[in-house]
Design an enzyme around this catalytic site. Structure first.
Site, PDB file in Angstrom:
ATOM      1  NE  ARG A 169      -4.241  -1.733   1.726  1.00 56.88           N
ATOM      2  CZ  ARG A 169      -4.508  -2.655   2.653  1.00 56.88           C
ATOM      3  NH1 ARG A 169      -3.860  -2.654   3.788  1.00 56.88           N
ATOM      4  NH2 ARG A 169      -5.437  -3.548   2.434  1.00 56.88           N
TER       5      ARG A 169
ATOM      6  CE  LYS B 146       1.347  13.953 -15.190  1.00 56.46           C
ATOM      7  NZ  LYS B 146       1.212  14.536 -16.536  1.00 56.46           N
TER       8      LYS B 146
ATOM      9  CD  GLU C 262      10.041  17.221 -22.292  1.00 55.13           C
ATOM     10  OE1 GLU C 262       9.547  18.195 -21.684  1.00 55.13           O
ATOM     11  OE2 GLU C 262       9.360  16.307 -22.773  1.00 55.13           O
TER      12      GLU C 262
ATOM     13  CE  LYS D 275       7.129  17.619 -13.946  1.00 61.47           C
ATOM     14  NZ  LYS D 275       7.222  16.420 -14.721  1.00 61.47           N
TER      15      LYS D 275
ATOM     16  CD  GLU E 173      -1.702  16.742 -16.869  1.00 63.58           C
ATOM     17  OE1 GLU E 173      -0.635  16.212 -16.489  1.00 63.58           O
ATOM     18  OE2 GLU E 173      -2.213  16.524 -17.961  1.00 63.58           O
TER      19      GLU E 173
ATOM     20  NE  ARG F 115       2.268  17.202 -13.341  1.00 57.07           N
ATOM     21  CZ  ARG F 115       2.715  16.319 -12.473  1.00 57.07           C
ATOM     22  NH1 ARG F 115       2.214  16.274 -11.267  1.00 57.07           N
ATOM     23  NH2 ARG F 115       3.682  15.476 -12.800  1.00 57.07           N
TER      24      ARG F 115
ATOM     25  CG  ASN G 140       0.663  17.695 -20.961  1.00 52.44           C
ATOM     26  OD1 ASN G 140       1.591  17.015 -20.535  1.00 52.44           O
ATOM     27  ND2 ASN G 140      -0.558  17.657 -20.435  1.00 52.44           N
TER      28      ASN G 140
ATOM     29  CG  HIS H 275       4.586  16.623 -24.192  1.00 59.19           C
ATOM     30  ND1 HIS H 275       5.320  17.779 -24.102  1.00 59.19           N
ATOM     31  CD2 HIS H 275       5.304  15.677 -23.536  1.00 59.19           C
ATOM     32  CE1 HIS H 275       6.416  17.546 -23.412  1.00 59.19           C
ATOM     33  NE2 HIS H 275       6.444  16.284 -23.062  1.00 59.19           N
TER      34      HIS H 275
ATOM     35  CG  HIS I 203       2.709  12.039 -26.270  1.00 52.75           C
ATOM     36  ND1 HIS I 203       1.943  12.329 -25.167  1.00 52.75           N
ATOM     37  CD2 HIS I 203       3.977  11.936 -25.814  1.00 52.75           C
ATOM     38  CE1 HIS I 203       2.718  12.407 -24.098  1.00 52.75           C
ATOM     39  NE2 HIS I 203       3.958  12.176 -24.465  1.00 52.75           N
TER      40      HIS I 203
ATOM     41  CG  HIS J 236       9.463  12.036 -24.872  1.00 51.32           C
ATOM     42  ND1 HIS J 236       8.104  11.937 -25.069  1.00 51.32           N
ATOM     43  CD2 HIS J 236       9.633  13.054 -23.995  1.00 51.32           C
ATOM     44  CE1 HIS J 236       7.487  12.840 -24.334  1.00 51.32           C
ATOM     45  NE2 HIS J 236       8.380  13.536 -23.668  1.00 51.32           N
TER      46      HIS J 236
HETATM   47  N1  GLY Z   1       5.587  15.331 -17.944  1.00 50.29           N
HETATM   48  C1  GLY Z   1       4.537  16.211 -17.634  1.00 50.29           C
HETATM   49  C2  GLY Z   1       4.140  16.202 -16.207  1.00 50.29           C
HETATM   50  O1  GLY Z   1       4.853  15.684 -15.367  1.00 50.29           O
HETATM   51  O2  GLY Z   1       3.105  16.709 -15.868  1.00 50.29           O
END
Ligand code: GLY
Length: 356
Positions: free
Chosen positions: A121, A143, A185, A224, A234, A238, A242, A245, A249, A262
């Site tokens: 957990r 993430k 990036e 960030k 997000e 946030r 993107n 992206h 993507h 990427h």
């Molecule tokens: N890679 C985008 C984020 O972490 O929100």
């Protein structure tokens, strides 16, 4: 050493950036070592390059440490690998006090973070990113996730690490193309939040031998960290991360993951998004020109011919399309971004023609 805080109440942590930092990790983790088992999750090659030295360092300081490796590439982010890691942790007699050190790029960080989020957990973990992309992006913000046959990162959690240790000197061991991919990036952070950082970064691209990695990584992490501190899940802000992206993507999915890196895909995606911003009357024509020229200072691989229409389904199926609405990130100026929900298919198609 540069220390950047991610402020999330009881889930706050700091990102520490310094050349040569890897050699001091045992000291930096001293407060957290309460005699528990530590597990490095990494890859064979990374263990040989850095992991075994790190284990020696931690062993010498009395840490009780073991390691688990995963395959290279996206294979590591599978349900099978996830199960295997969990079983191995049980075999190694890990318990709720066990702490994971994720030593690797985005793939390792994502799977190790997801294991941490779910093992008994939830247990503590630290990120030690070994690629430029992971240093400025995936190791920060919590993430985590794995892929399933229906798509990438469709199973996962937002689960914050206890800390992030970044040693830019690690980049010396990376192939040049991989570093270049991460630079895309870094440009993204300037594009969405800091015009002078964007232009300074793009100037430095003239000579990568003198590129100020430590400062550029720290500034990217600062941007960030500030965004994640305000919008961890997000809900709005946030989404700006993107930028580039959506089309990026789609390009990655079309050309095949591992075929187009990427960061390179995101760089092309940023040019398309900049073009859309110009067409929507947000970005001035001359600003778009500067923006595009700056990104093209990166030695990007040329794109094989593709039919933009065939990329639309990837855009529609992207996780960023929520309830059928595509929250497309546009620039209002270089250094300032916002989301736009009215980007039409025709605009997307024309924007992709722009990068052909
Ligand atoms: N890679 C985008 C984020 O972490 O929100």
């Amino acid at each position: 050493m540069k220390i950047i805080d991610v402020n999330l109440l009881n889930r706050s942590y700091s990102i520490q950036v310094e050349d040569g930092l890897l050699a001091s990790i045992s000291g930096l983790l001293k407060q957290s070592n309460i005699g528990q088992k530590w597990i490095i999750i990494s890859q064979h090659r990374l263990m040989e390059l850095f992991g075994f030295d790190l284990m020696d360092q931690l062993n010498q300081q009395g840490y009780y440490i073991d390691y688990i490796t995963v395959p290279t590439g996206e294979t590591a982010k599978s349900m099978i690998e996830f199960n295997r890691i969990i079983s191995q942790m049980i075999e190694l007699k890990c318990d709720r006090s066990t702490t994971i050190l994720a030593l690797g790029g985005g793939v390792v960080g994502d799977v190790a973070g997801f294991v941490a989020s779910s093992f008994m957990r939830g247990i503590d973990y630290y990120q030690i990113p070994t690629t430029l992309l992971a240093m400025v992006d995936s190791s920060i913000g919590g993430k985590t996730g794995i892929n399933i046959s229906e798509g990438k990162n469709l199973v996962g959690a937002i689960y914050q690490p206890k800390g992030v240790f970044i040693d830019p000197r690690i980049l010396d061991s990376l192939p040049r193309e991989e570093v270049v991919s991460g630079l895309g990036e870094i440009l993204k952070y300037g594009a969405i939040k800091d015009e002078s950082f964007f232009s300074a970064t793009s100037q430095h691209l003239e000579n990568l031998d003198t590129f100020p990695f430590e400062n550029a990584i720290a500034r990217s992490c600062e941007i960030k960290a500030k965004i994640v501190s305000q919008d961890e899940c997000e809900g709005g802000l946030r989404r700006l991360l993107n930028f580039g992206h959506t089309i990026g993507h789609a390009l990655e999915a079309h050309f095949g993951y591992g075929q187009l890196r990427h960061g390179d895909a995101v760089s092309y995606g940023m040019i398309s998004a900049g073009w859309i911003s110009k067409e929507l009357g947000l970005l001035k024509r001359n600003e778009y020109k500067t923006f595009k020229q700056s990104i093209l200072r990166l030695p990007l691989p040329s794109l094989n011919k593709f039919d933009p229409v065939s990329l639309l389904p990837f855009i529609k199926n992207d996780k960023k399309t929520v309830s059928g609405i595509l929250h497309f990130v546009t620039l209002t100026n270089i250094g300032s971004a916002s989301t736009n929900d009215n980007v039409t298919d025709n605009l997307l198609i024309s924007a992709m023609k722009e990068i052909q």
